[in-house]
Scaffold this active site. Structure first.
Site, PDB file in Angstrom:
ATOM      1  N   ILE A  69      41.122  38.576  33.894  1.00  0.00           N
ATOM      2  CA  ILE A  69      41.199  37.156  33.691  1.00  0.00           C
ATOM      3  C   ILE A  69      39.997  36.698  32.818  1.00  0.00           C
ATOM      4  CG2 ILE A  69      40.589  36.214  35.775  1.00  0.00           C
ATOM      5  CD1 ILE A  69      43.176  34.119  35.183  1.00  0.00           C
TER       6      ILE A  69
ATOM      7  N   CYS B  82      36.775  37.790  34.436  1.00  0.00           N
ATOM      8  CA  CYS B  82      36.897  39.429  34.246  1.00  0.00           C
ATOM      9  C   CYS B  82      36.728  40.032  35.652  1.00  0.00           C
ATOM     10  CB  CYS B  82      35.335  39.735  33.612  1.00  0.00           C
ATOM     11  SG  CYS B  82      35.552  38.942  31.880  1.00  0.00           S
TER      12      CYS B  82
END
Length: 223
Positions: free
Chosen positions: A86, A183
């Protein structure tokens, strides 16, 4: 939306590269555009392309994102078919989507490393010593203040042609990252060019530098 489609890679390589500056584009609109261009590049009816733009505030989740990394307050997240986890996109962040036919479509890691190198050079142009960190994708700053991520990369390759790309933090509101585990990395900070330099950097100032350096990189790996 303003478009500049001059083949900026022409003085670097004979391979055509259509570069477009698109301003601010909704994420799903840009995704549809990527898919359209991807199909044409794969079919050989369109030149390799590089889209440079900003998105309104949006969270996107790659295929490896786990539920605990997403916002817990019901904030919408768009699930996408790129690699990585994400991240957040929004004003002040320059997003680049290279849609190119790879000379070696099986060397995805090598392609990511080339994009990292170009963004490291962009940071170096502004006097920021950025680098890679082993085992972590993207571009980082490492010093006595700790590890800080300044650019994220998430790529997909289909039929030998790339999609998705990179996000370089220029002068965004970094508080947006506090609502997620960006991330999937919980032990490092997120930073920006403006934060590192202690002054405002406008994306318009950055665009020609990114165009030049990313175009040079893409010329090395494109078919």
């Amino acid at each position: 939306m303003p478009v500049a489609s001059a083949p900026l890679g022409a003085d670097i390589s004979a391979k055509a590269l259509d570069t477009q500056r698109l301003g601010t584009v909704e994420y799903l609109t840009a995704l549809d555009l990527q898919r359209e261009i991807h199909s044409e590049v794969a079919a050989g009816t369109r030149a390799n392309s590089l889209l440079l733009l900003e998105h309104p505030s949006t969270y996107t989740a790659g295929k490896r994102t786990s539920a605990e990394e997403k916002p817990t307050d019901g904030t919408p997240v768009i699930d996408v078919d790129r690699g990585g986890k994400i991240t957040w996109h929004g004003p002040g962040q320059l997003v680049g989507y290279p849609i190119i036919k790879l000379a070696n479509p099986h060397e995805l890691v090598g392609f990511v490393r080339e994009i990292e190198s170009a963004l490291i050079d962009v940071c170096g142009h502004f006097g920021i010593a950025a680098s890679r960190i082993s085992g972590r994708s993207g571009v980082w700053i490492q010093d006595a203040q700790g590890d800080r991520k300044i650019a994220a990369i998430g790529i997909r390759v289909a039929t030998g042609v790339t999609m998705h790309g990179f996000a370089l933090n220029v002068n965004p509101d970094l508080s947006a990252f506090s609502r997620i585990i960006p991330c999937g990395i919980s032990d490092a900070e997120v930073t920006s060019l403006s934060k590192e330099l202690g002054r405002d950097i406008d994306i318009i100032e950055l665009l020609p530098i990114v165009e030049k350096m990313v175009s040079a990189t893409l010329s090395k790996v494109s078919a």
